[in-house]
Write an enzyme that holds these catalytic residues in place. Structure first.
Site, PDB file in Angstrom:
ATOM      1  N   CYS A 143     -27.598 -64.554  38.877  1.00 64.89           N
ATOM      2  CA  CYS A 143     -28.281 -65.723  38.011  1.00 64.89           C
ATOM      3  C   CYS A 143     -27.514 -66.153  38.497  1.00 64.89           C
ATOM      4  O   CYS A 143     -26.056 -66.259  38.218  1.00 64.89           O
ATOM      5  CB  CYS A 143     -28.684 -64.740  36.857  1.00 64.89           C
ATOM      6  SG  CYS A 143     -27.781 -64.723  35.781  1.00 64.89           S
ATOM      7  N   CYS A 199     -23.814 -65.592  35.853  1.00 62.19           N
ATOM      8  CA  CYS A 199     -23.537 -64.159  36.388  1.00 62.19           C
ATOM      9  C   CYS A 199     -22.891 -65.590  37.579  1.00 62.19           C
ATOM     10  O   CYS A 199     -21.175 -65.210  37.359  1.00 62.19           O
ATOM     11  CB  CYS A 199     -24.143 -63.381  37.174  1.00 62.19           C
ATOM     12  SG  CYS A 199     -24.617 -61.888  35.935  1.00 62.19           S
ATOM     13  N   ASP A 257     -22.973 -76.422  26.816  1.00 64.25           N
ATOM     14  CA  ASP A 257     -23.875 -76.742  27.949  1.00 64.25           C
ATOM     15  C   ASP A 257     -23.694 -77.699  28.468  1.00 64.25           C
ATOM     16  O   ASP A 257     -23.297 -78.957  27.820  1.00 64.25           O
ATOM     17  CB  ASP A 257     -25.326 -76.192  26.150  1.00 64.25           C
ATOM     18  CG  ASP A 257     -26.838 -76.686  27.830  1.00 64.25           C
ATOM     19  OD1 ASP A 257     -27.661 -75.257  27.046  1.00 64.25           O
ATOM     20  OD2 ASP A 257     -27.242 -77.284  27.677  1.00 64.25           O
ATOM     21  N   HIS A 316     -24.472 -58.801  33.011  1.00 61.86           N
ATOM     22  CA  HIS A 316     -26.113 -59.467  33.337  1.00 61.86           C
ATOM     23  C   HIS A 316     -26.971 -58.666  32.476  1.00 61.86           C
ATOM     24  O   HIS A 316     -27.398 -57.651  33.012  1.00 61.86           O
ATOM     25  CB  HIS A 316     -26.828 -59.113  34.544  1.00 61.86           C
ATOM     26  CG  HIS A 316     -28.008 -59.974  35.009  1.00 61.86           C
ATOM     27  ND1 HIS A 316     -28.260 -61.925  34.825  1.00 61.86           N
ATOM     28  CD2 HIS A 316     -29.346 -59.378  34.708  1.00 61.86           C
ATOM     29  CE1 HIS A 316     -29.327 -61.332  34.815  1.00 61.86           C
ATOM     30  NE2 HIS A 316     -29.946 -60.082  34.967  1.00 61.86           N
ATOM     31  N   ASN A 328     -33.353 -68.162  23.374  1.00 63.12           N
ATOM     32  CA  ASN A 328     -35.073 -68.108  23.110  1.00 63.12           C
ATOM     33  C   ASN A 328     -35.450 -66.680  24.451  1.00 63.12           C
ATOM     34  O   ASN A 328     -34.185 -66.443  25.455  1.00 63.12           O
ATOM     35  CB  ASN A 328     -35.313 -69.082  24.210  1.00 63.12           C
ATOM     36  CG  ASN A 328     -35.117 -70.821  23.474  1.00 63.12           C
ATOM     37  OD1 ASN A 328     -35.332 -70.806  22.365  1.00 63.12           O
ATOM     38  ND2 ASN A 328     -34.039 -71.343  24.005  1.00 63.12           N
ATOM     39  N   THR A 337     -35.139 -70.184  30.052  1.00 65.08           N
ATOM     40  CA  THR A 337     -34.848 -71.223  31.484  1.00 65.08           C
ATOM     41  C   THR A 337     -34.157 -70.517  32.617  1.00 65.08           C
ATOM     42  O   THR A 337     -34.056 -70.175  33.597  1.00 65.08           O
ATOM     43  CB  THR A 337     -34.996 -72.150  31.484  1.00 65.08           C
ATOM     44  OG1 THR A 337     -33.181 -73.268  30.293  1.00 65.08           O
ATOM     45  CG2 THR A 337     -35.862 -73.021  30.857  1.00 65.08           C
ATOM     46  N   HIS A 340     -30.783 -64.682  31.995  1.00 61.76           N
ATOM     47  CA  HIS A 340     -29.554 -64.370  31.632  1.00 61.76           C
ATOM     48  C   HIS A 340     -28.678 -63.801  29.709  1.00 61.76           C
ATOM     49  O   HIS A 340     -28.959 -65.395  29.447  1.00 61.76           O
ATOM     50  CB  HIS A 340     -28.494 -64.431  32.542  1.00 61.76           C
ATOM     51  CG  HIS A 340     -26.419 -64.082  31.725  1.00 61.76           C
ATOM     52  ND1 HIS A 340     -25.682 -63.330  33.426  1.00 61.76           N
ATOM     53  CD2 HIS A 340     -26.269 -63.515  31.048  1.00 61.76           C
ATOM     54  CE1 HIS A 340     -25.218 -63.007  33.023  1.00 61.76           C
ATOM     55  NE2 HIS A 340     -24.809 -63.312  31.240  1.00 61.76           N
ATOM     56  N   HIS A 370     -27.921 -65.017  25.979  1.00 59.18           N
ATOM     57  CA  HIS A 370     -27.155 -66.565  26.254  1.00 59.18           C
ATOM     58  C   HIS A 370     -27.890 -66.696  24.793  1.00 59.18           C
ATOM     59  O   HIS A 370     -29.121 -66.541  24.564  1.00 59.18           O
ATOM     60  CB  HIS A 370     -27.058 -67.477  26.697  1.00 59.18           C
ATOM     61  CG  HIS A 370     -28.746 -68.247  27.291  1.00 59.18           C
ATOM     62  ND1 HIS A 370     -29.407 -67.656  27.934  1.00 59.18           N
ATOM     63  CD2 HIS A 370     -28.864 -69.129  27.081  1.00 59.18           C
ATOM     64  CE1 HIS A 370     -30.624 -68.565  28.397  1.00 59.18           C
ATOM     65  NE2 HIS A 370     -30.864 -69.137  27.365  1.00 59.18           N
ATOM     66  N   HIS A 391     -27.270 -70.049  21.838  1.00 63.07           N
ATOM     67  CA  HIS A 391     -27.062 -71.213  21.782  1.00 63.07           C
ATOM     68  C   HIS A 391     -26.457 -71.544  20.496  1.00 63.07           C
ATOM     69  O   HIS A 391     -26.906 -71.331  19.402  1.00 63.07           O
ATOM     70  CB  HIS A 391     -28.042 -71.868  21.914  1.00 63.07           C
ATOM     71  CG  HIS A 391     -28.945 -72.438  23.149  1.00 63.07           C
ATOM     72  ND1 HIS A 391     -28.987 -73.352  23.786  1.00 63.07           N
ATOM     73  CD2 HIS A 391     -30.261 -71.081  23.826  1.00 63.07           C
ATOM     74  CE1 HIS A 391     -29.684 -72.208  24.623  1.00 63.07           C
ATOM     75  NE2 HIS A 391     -29.792 -72.201  24.768  1.00 63.07           N
TER      76      HIS A 391
HETATM   77  P1  5GP Z   1     -32.432 -71.459  27.640  1.00 61.95           P
HETATM   78  O1  5GP Z   1     -33.439 -72.793  28.257  1.00 61.95           O
HETATM   79  O2  5GP Z   1     -32.750 -70.540  28.324  1.00 61.95           O
HETATM   80  O3  5GP Z   1     -32.726 -70.959  25.892  1.00 61.95           O
HETATM   81  O4  5GP Z   1     -31.282 -72.012  27.911  1.00 61.95           O
HETATM   82  C1  5GP Z   1     -30.631 -72.570  29.072  1.00 61.95           C
HETATM   83  C2  5GP Z   1     -28.960 -73.481  28.724  1.00 61.95           C
HETATM   84  O5  5GP Z   1     -28.691 -73.696  29.535  1.00 61.95           O
HETATM   85  C3  5GP Z   1     -29.518 -74.959  28.677  1.00 61.95           C
HETATM   86  O6  5GP Z   1     -29.254 -75.709  27.208  1.00 61.95           O
HETATM   87  C4  5GP Z   1     -29.147 -75.459  29.641  1.00 61.95           C
HETATM   88  O7  5GP Z   1     -28.939 -76.948  29.467  1.00 61.95           O
HETATM   89  C5  5GP Z   1     -28.709 -74.814  30.058  1.00 61.95           C
HETATM   90  N1  5GP Z   1     -27.644 -74.965  31.806  1.00 61.95           N
HETATM   91  C6  5GP Z   1     -28.641 -74.956  32.686  1.00 61.95           C
HETATM   92  N2  5GP Z   1     -28.165 -74.578  33.888  1.00 61.95           N
HETATM   93  C7  5GP Z   1     -27.039 -75.529  33.153  1.00 61.95           C
HETATM   94  C8  5GP Z   1     -25.437 -75.239  33.819  1.00 61.95           C
HETATM   95  O8  5GP Z   1     -25.023 -74.971  35.395  1.00 61.95           O
HETATM   96  N3  5GP Z   1     -24.055 -74.757  33.159  1.00 61.95           N
HETATM   97  C9  5GP Z   1     -24.240 -75.141  31.680  1.00 61.95           C
HETATM   98  N4  5GP Z   1     -22.947 -75.298  31.150  1.00 61.95           N
HETATM   99  N5  5GP Z   1     -25.356 -75.263  31.135  1.00 61.95           N
HETATM  100  C10 5GP Z   1     -26.239 -75.113  31.548  1.00 61.95           C
HETATM  101 ZN    ZN Z   2     -27.286 -62.906  34.896  1.00 66.74          ZN
END
Ligand code: 5GP
Ligand code: ZN
Length: 111
Positions: A2, A5, A28, A44, A84, A92, A95, A97, A99
Protein backbone atom coordinates in the site's frame (compact mmCIF):
# COMPACT_ATOMS: atom_id res chain seq x y z
CA UNK A 1 2.23 -2.88 -1.10
CA UNK A 2 0.00 0.00 0.00
CA UNK A 3 0.98 3.67 -0.39
CA UNK A 4 2.05 4.11 3.23
CA UNK A 5 3.95 0.79 3.25
CA UNK A 6 5.84 2.21 0.22
CA UNK A 7 6.59 5.36 2.25
CA UNK A 8 7.85 3.16 5.13
CA UNK A 9 10.01 1.22 2.65
CA UNK A 10 11.40 4.47 1.21
CA UNK A 11 9.99 3.72 -2.25
CA UNK A 12 7.96 6.94 -2.06
CA UNK A 13 9.64 9.97 -0.47
CA UNK A 14 8.09 11.70 2.51
CA UNK A 15 8.84 14.67 4.71
CA UNK A 16 9.57 12.83 7.97
CA UNK A 17 9.16 14.47 11.34
CA UNK A 18 9.63 11.41 13.59
CA UNK A 19 10.77 7.83 13.15
CA UNK A 20 11.64 4.89 15.36
CA UNK A 21 11.65 1.13 14.89
CA UNK A 22 7.85 0.83 15.17
CA UNK A 23 6.30 4.03 13.79
CA UNK A 24 6.77 6.87 11.32
CA UNK A 25 5.38 10.42 11.25
CA UNK A 26 5.50 12.60 8.14
CA UNK A 27 3.84 15.71 6.76
CA UNK A 28 0.56 15.27 4.84
CA UNK A 29 0.98 16.02 1.13
CA UNK A 30 -2.25 18.10 1.14
CA UNK A 31 -2.28 19.86 4.51
CA UNK A 32 -5.68 20.76 5.98
CA UNK A 33 -4.14 22.92 8.73
CA UNK A 34 -0.86 24.85 9.16
CA UNK A 35 0.53 21.72 10.84
CA UNK A 36 -0.78 18.44 9.41
CA UNK A 37 1.17 15.32 10.26
CA UNK A 38 0.32 11.67 9.67
CA UNK A 39 1.45 9.09 12.22
CA UNK A 40 1.51 5.46 11.09
CA UNK A 41 2.65 2.06 12.29
CA UNK A 42 5.48 0.65 10.17
CA UNK A 43 3.61 -2.65 9.97
CA UNK A 44 0.53 -2.74 7.76
CA UNK A 45 -2.69 -2.41 9.77
CA UNK A 46 -5.58 -1.56 7.38
CA UNK A 47 -7.51 0.73 9.74
CA UNK A 48 -8.71 1.08 13.34
CA UNK A 49 -10.82 -2.02 12.65
CA UNK A 50 -7.56 -3.96 12.30
CA UNK A 51 -6.35 -3.17 15.82
CA UNK A 52 -6.17 -6.33 17.93
CA UNK A 53 -4.38 -7.89 20.93
CA UNK A 54 -1.29 -8.60 18.83
CA UNK A 55 -0.74 -5.07 17.50
CA UNK A 56 -2.38 -2.90 20.18
CA UNK A 57 1.06 -2.23 21.69
CA UNK A 58 2.08 -0.36 18.52
CA UNK A 59 -1.07 1.76 18.74
CA UNK A 60 -0.32 2.51 22.40
CA UNK A 61 3.18 3.53 21.32
CA UNK A 62 1.69 5.85 18.68
CA UNK A 63 -0.49 7.49 21.34
CA UNK A 64 2.45 7.92 23.71
CA UNK A 65 4.51 9.51 20.93
CA UNK A 66 1.88 11.89 19.54
CA UNK A 67 2.18 14.42 22.43
CA UNK A 68 5.97 14.44 21.93
CA UNK A 69 5.57 15.14 18.20
CA UNK A 70 3.01 17.87 18.95
CA UNK A 71 5.40 19.48 21.43
CA UNK A 72 8.29 19.30 18.94
CA UNK A 73 6.04 21.00 16.38
CA UNK A 74 5.23 23.78 18.83
CA UNK A 75 1.52 22.93 19.12
CA UNK A 76 1.35 24.41 22.61
CA UNK A 77 -2.20 25.72 22.18
CA UNK A 78 -3.72 22.35 21.30
CA UNK A 79 -4.27 20.10 18.32
CA UNK A 80 -6.79 17.64 16.91
CA UNK A 81 -6.25 13.91 16.33
CA UNK A 82 -8.30 12.21 13.59
CA UNK A 83 -8.38 8.66 12.24
CA UNK A 84 -10.78 7.98 9.39
CA UNK A 85 -11.96 4.36 9.42
CA UNK A 86 -13.75 2.98 6.37
CA UNK A 87 -15.89 4.40 3.57
CA UNK A 88 -18.32 6.45 5.68
CA UNK A 89 -15.36 8.29 7.19
CA UNK A 90 -13.82 8.76 3.71
CA UNK A 91 -10.66 6.80 4.54
CA UNK A 92 -8.59 7.03 1.36
CA UNK A 93 -5.38 5.17 2.32
CA UNK A 94 -5.97 1.64 3.68
CA UNK A 95 -3.13 1.76 6.24
CA UNK A 96 -3.92 2.89 9.80
CA UNK A 97 -2.96 6.54 10.25
CA UNK A 98 -3.62 9.32 12.70
CA UNK A 99 -3.86 12.92 11.49
CA UNK A 100 -2.36 15.51 13.85
CA UNK A 101 -3.92 18.87 12.94
CA UNK A 102 -2.97 22.15 14.53
CA UNK A 103 -1.20 25.45 14.30
CA UNK A 104 -4.43 27.47 14.10
CA UNK A 105 -7.91 27.56 15.62
CA UNK A 106 -9.65 24.67 13.84
CA UNK A 107 -13.22 24.89 12.60
CA UNK A 108 -15.98 22.77 14.10
CA UNK A 109 -15.92 20.00 16.65
CA UNK A 110 -14.92 17.10 14.39
CA UNK A 111 -12.93 16.21 11.25
P1 5GP B 1 -7.44 9.58 4.90
O1 5GP B 1 -8.31 10.33 3.92
O2 5GP B 1 -7.26 8.15 4.48
O3 5GP B 1 -7.83 9.72 6.34
O4 5GP B 1 -6.02 10.29 4.85
C1 5GP B 1 -5.06 10.04 3.88
C2 5GP B 1 -4.13 11.22 3.85
O5 5GP B 1 -2.97 10.87 3.15
C3 5GP B 1 -4.73 12.45 3.14
O6 5GP B 1 -4.79 13.55 4.06
C4 5GP B 1 -3.76 12.69 1.99
O7 5GP B 1 -3.53 14.07 1.76
C5 5GP B 1 -2.51 11.98 2.45
N1 5GP B 1 -1.68 11.48 1.37
C6 5GP B 1 -2.10 10.79 0.27
N2 5GP B 1 -1.04 10.45 -0.49
C7 5GP B 1 0.06 10.92 0.15
C8 5GP B 1 1.46 10.87 -0.16
O8 5GP B 1 1.91 10.31 -1.15
N3 5GP B 1 2.30 11.49 0.73
C9 5GP B 1 1.85 12.11 1.86
N4 5GP B 1 2.77 12.68 2.64
N5 5GP B 1 0.55 12.16 2.17
C10 5GP B 1 -0.33 11.58 1.33
ZN1 ZN C 1 0.39 -0.49 4.34
Amino acid sequence: MCLFCKIVAGEIPSNKVYEDDKILAFRDIAPQAPTHILVIPKTHIPSLDGVNEENAEIVAHIFKTIPKIAAEEGLTNGYRLVSNCGPDACQTVPHLHFHILGGAKLAGQMG
